[in-house]
Scaffold this motif. Structure first.
Motif, mmCIF file in Angstrom:
data_model
loop_
_atom_site.group_PDB
_atom_site.id
_atom_site.type_symbol
_atom_site.label_atom_id
_atom_site.label_comp_id
_atom_site.label_asym_id
_atom_site.label_seq_id
_atom_site.Cartn_x
_atom_site.Cartn_y
_atom_site.Cartn_z
ATOM 1 N N PHE A 621 6.158 4.820 0.575
ATOM 2 C CA PHE A 621 6.872 5.578 1.654
ATOM 3 C C PHE A 621 7.145 6.784 1.117
ATOM 4 N N TYR A 622 7.888 7.021 -0.229
ATOM 5 C CA TYR A 622 8.184 8.073 -0.759
ATOM 6 C C TYR A 622 6.880 9.054 -1.098
ATOM 7 N N CYS A 623 5.891 8.567 -1.389
ATOM 8 C CA CYS A 623 4.509 9.082 -1.683
ATOM 9 C C CYS A 623 4.274 9.766 -0.455
ATOM 10 N N ALA A 624 4.236 9.042 0.606
ATOM 11 C CA ALA A 624 3.942 9.891 1.849
ATOM 12 C C ALA A 624 4.765 10.832 2.486
ATOM 13 N N LEU A 625 6.063 10.653 1.996
ATOM 14 C CA LEU A 625 7.086 11.747 2.310
ATOM 15 C C LEU A 625 6.975 12.791 1.470
ATOM 16 N N GLY A 626 6.776 12.510 0.536
ATOM 17 C CA GLY A 626 6.593 13.522 -0.630
ATOM 18 C C GLY A 626 5.323 14.185 -0.458
ATOM 19 N N TYR A 627 4.392 13.840 -0.060
ATOM 20 C CA TYR A 627 3.304 14.728 0.361
ATOM 21 C C TYR A 627 3.361 15.626 1.494
ATOM 22 N N LEU A 628 4.187 15.188 2.442
ATOM 23 C CA LEU A 628 4.666 16.171 3.501
ATOM 24 C C LEU A 628 5.353 17.302 2.945
ATOM 25 N N GLY A 629 6.362 17.001 2.124
ATOM 26 C CA GLY A 629 7.111 17.813 1.526
ATOM 27 C C GLY A 629 6.376 18.919 0.611
ATOM 28 N N LEU A 630 5.175 18.469 0.090
ATOM 29 C CA LEU A 630 4.428 19.186 -0.782
ATOM 30 C C LEU A 630 3.638 20.459 0.149
ATOM 31 N N LEU A 631 3.158 19.891 1.472
ATOM 32 C CA LEU A 631 2.335 20.773 2.304
ATOM 33 C C LEU A 631 3.194 21.796 2.777
ATOM 34 N N ALA A 632 4.441 21.192 3.171
ATOM 35 C CA ALA A 632 5.605 22.124 3.704
ATOM 36 C C ALA A 632 5.957 23.196 2.758
ATOM 37 N N SER A 633 5.931 22.794 1.220
ATOM 38 C CA SER A 633 6.203 23.711 0.426
ATOM 39 C C SER A 633 5.195 24.882 0.170
ATOM 40 N N VAL A 634 3.932 24.316 0.034
ATOM 41 C CA VAL A 634 3.038 25.193 -0.035
ATOM 42 C C VAL A 634 2.607 26.449 1.146
#
Length: 725
Positions: A621-634
């Motif tokens: 769950f946190y992997c999926a949420l963290g990936y969204l955060g990575l895309l948003a940050s980039v």
């Protein structure tokens, strides 16, 4: 006596001794015609437990039998969580011949000690003299309260007297006949030896007369005391009258003479017949006569006492009452005890009603039976069955707390802690309700928890549903507007296909919020987080692709730039596809390894049962949420660096603001999400989805929509080229 006779192997048949022998050698010479005293102890404990008499008094005779009773009974009571408020030893030498002042002093000491106690259940052990003591106590207590005002209400004779089988009310009948009020014993409970009527016993009693008395004078004395008459010519004859010898025993009250065979007499009857059968069997097994060498005549065989043991142990017969008499391997008659209730009448008569029994061949808890409906309690009792406890029972909703320096039967009552309950009186500790229930206001029972989930009929759900439907409609209108104006300069300037993908993704973002509402089920739990993760990854991938396209388009306009070959749909579509596939891989792995499932949270909320979706693997769950955060940050970083490029080709400034809103929403979402419970946690997540989607829709598309709708004069290539210059 038993110890001495046992040394000579003389058989002894006990009709009244319940106590076990201490010497194993002497035990082989001792036979009990009565049930084991251990059975009586078990019956006493079961009787006290049945009526919940946990605070009792013990009275025992001041002799070896009383010592044995107290040594055995007190540990047994403690083992069963019963306390003795007092133990009182009474002398067995109370007779009229003693000095009156000594008798009064002794009796009054017992009255003050026993009758003033809180224990309403008192167990009495001893012989017939114990009843004489009890008669004195009751009479003295009643007399003191009637004559002396200071003692009125101080002593209570309304107690439940529990007597052992060693005590027989019949034995003290003559004492009662001479002045004691039999009704003082009304309601007493007694352990008695079962008795049956031998054949011809009633006829035998009808033949009894003083003429039978040839030597010891017993019948003459009994006759004079029972019928209040005299045989000799004396002053007693003048006062009482002359005994004729024809008086009928049937005319005597039961308190004076019992026409039925008592338990003790029945045991004596069986003991005599046991010896008779043993002698008969001994003579049947050996020659009846032996010849002497000096005389030619027959002489009786001499029977040694020790020879009877083998025949007594094997004796088994049915008496005239039809009961089988036999001993077990320990030399005991395996009988039972009856529990009787003494019911008295104003004319000094009484009946003993069988109200229960204690059997020997079953466990104690099952061998004990009693019928409360048959019991007649003391008329002075304020409550029946009476209460015998150190203090009032703790009501449901509270538990017991030990008093310092007091026996464990004395305690305080304290309310149950929050979240715990007690539904019975005198509970040791409060307990937790089952997970799907919680204590009521009074903490004396558990009530079902209310299911908690974001139902469509809730006000909060209605507001969220209205909002997402409105936003979905707005997104659809924007998509329709851009499709209608697809050939205009402002739509074509920033990669028209990516714009369509972004708007469609935002539309699905709004619609996937429906998965978070309603009662959780298997399908909704599987789709809500994975669908949200996939759709948002497409949105963020598209924004990243648009930002990269803007940067590359600006760099390609420089003379001699090699970036021209990267400008086009292929790169942007590749970015969207690649970034989305990574999230798709995470979701597929999540669903394969440990997928979400419907669950129930019973502990987070006191009065509600939270229905939720368990995420399965928290790590995924946190992997999926963290990936969204990575895309948003980039995306935010690239857009921020490209925000000052010329406006004609630049969406980066709008994307920067949209990513700033997006990141702000989801950064504030984490602590808010973790601090809420139940349906409000779901509402926070839905609100975060809507807020972040609105940020993307508003910041990126509202300026373009304004130009398309309100300033169409700016929506042409010439204006864009002029603004570029």
């Amino acid at each position: 006596m038993a110890d001495i006779l046992g040394l000579y192997k003389i058989p002894q048949l006990s009709y009244g001794s319940f106590k076990p022998m201490n010497d194993q050698d002497n035990l082989h010479s001792f036979y009990r015609m009565v049930p084991s005293e251990a059975l009586q102890y078990q019956g006493l404990v079961q009787l006290l437990l049945h009526f919940q008499w946990m605070w009792v008094g013990l009275m025992a005779s001041d002799d070896g039998g009383g010592d044995q009773f107290l040594r055995t009974m007190e540990p047994l009571l403690l083992k069963n969580k019963i306390c003795s408020e007092f133990t009182r030893r009474v002398g067995i030498s109370l007779h009229i011949s003693e000095k009156i002042e000594d008798i009064v002093h002794t009796v009054w000491n017992h009255v003050e000690y026993i009758m003033g106690r809180k224990a309403n259940a008192i167990v009495i052990h001893g012989e017939a003299s114990a009843i004489a003591w009890l008669e004195c106590l009751l009479t003295a207590s009643t007399f003191a309260q009637q004559v002396f005002p200071q003692y009125k209400g101080r002593f209570s004779s309304a107690k439940v007297w529990i007597t052992t089988a060693q005590i027989d009310f019949f034995v003290s009948g003559l004492v009662m006949r001479t002045g004691f009020d039999m009704q003082m014993f009304h309601g007493a409970l007694s352990f008695t030896i079962p008795s049956k009527e031998p054949e011809g016993f009633r006829g035998f009693l009808e033949l009894v007369s003083p003429s039978w008395d040839n030597e010891d004078g017993f019948i003459h004395d009994f006759w004079e005391r029972a019928f209040l008459c005299a045989f000799s010519n004396s002053i007693v004859t003048f006062l009482r009258g002359t005994c004729t010898g024809n008086e009928s025993l049937e005319s005597l009250p039961r308190s004076v003479f019992e026409l039925h065979m008592s338990g003790h007499s029945y045991i004596v009857y069986n003991a005599v017949y046991t010896i008779a059968h043993a002698l008969h069997n001994l003579h049947s097994a050996t020659p009846n006569y032996q010849r002497t060498a000096s005389r030619d005549r027959a002489s009786p065989q001499v029977v040694r006492s020790w020879q009877l043991h083998a025949f007594i142990q094997k004796t088994s017969f049915n008496n005239s009452a039809g009961e089988e008499i036999a001993f077990n391997e320990d030399g005991e008659f395996e009988g039972r005890f009856d529990i009787t209730n003494l019911v008295t009448f104003p004319n000094q008569s009484y009946v003993r009603v069988k109200v229960g029994r204690m059997d020997h061949d079953v466990p104690a808890s099952k061998g004990f039976t009693i019928n409360e409906d048959k019991i007649k309690w003391n008329k002075q009792l304020k409550q029946v069955p009476p209460v015998s406890s150190c203090n009032e029972k703790c009501l449901p909703g509270s538990s017991k707390k030990k008093k310092e320096g007091k026996p464990f039967c004395c305690y305080d009552c304290v309310p149950c802690p929050d979240g715990m309950f007690s539904n019975q009186k005198d509970m040791e500790t409060c307990v937790h309700c089952p997970g799907h229930q919680y204590p009521n206001q009074f903490q004396n029972q558990c009530i079902p928890k209310t299911p908690n989930f974001l139902a469509f009929k809730d006000t909060l759900a209605i507001i969220l549903t209205s909002s997402l439907l409105s936003l979905s409609l707005i997104t659809a209108l924007v998509l329709g507007l851009f499709f209608w104006q697809r050939d205009t300069a402002i739509v074509k300037a920033n990669n028209r296909s990516l714009t369509y993908i972004l708007l469609i993704s935002l539309l699905f973002c709004f619609l996937c919020s429906f998965l978070f509402m309603g009662r959780p089920n298997t399908v909704s739990c599987l789709l809500r987080q994975t669908a949200f993760g996939m759709v948002f990854s497409v949105c963020l991938s598209t924004i990243l692709a648009k930002t990269v396209s803007v940067v590359l388009a600006f760099m390609a306009t420089k003379p001699g730039s090699h970036m021209r070959k990267w400008v086009g749909r292929r790169l942007s579509h590749s970015i969207v596809l690649c970034c989305s596939n990574i999230q798709a891989g995470i979701c597929i792995l999540w669903l394969t390894w440990s997928p979400p499932f419907p669950d129930v949270d019973m502990r987070s909320m006191t009065e509600e049962l939270v229905l939720l979706c368990n995420e399965g693997s928290v790590f995924m769950f946190y992997c999926a949420l963290g990936y969204l955060g990575l895309l948003a940050s980039v995306s935010f970083l690239v857009a921020f660096l490209a925000r000052k490029l010329p406006d004609s080709f630049n969406e980066a400034k709008f994307i920067t603001f949209s990513m700033l809103v997006f990141c702000s929403v989801w950064v504030s979402f984490v602590p808010t999400y973790l601090s809420t419970r139940g349906k409000y946690m779901v509402a926070v997540e839905v609100f975060s989805i809507l807020a972040s989607s609105v940020g993307l829709l508003g910041c990126i598309f509202s300026p373009k929509c304004y130009i398309i709708v309100f300033r169409p004069d700016l929506n042409n290539r010439e204006q864009l080229m002029r603004r570029k210059k």
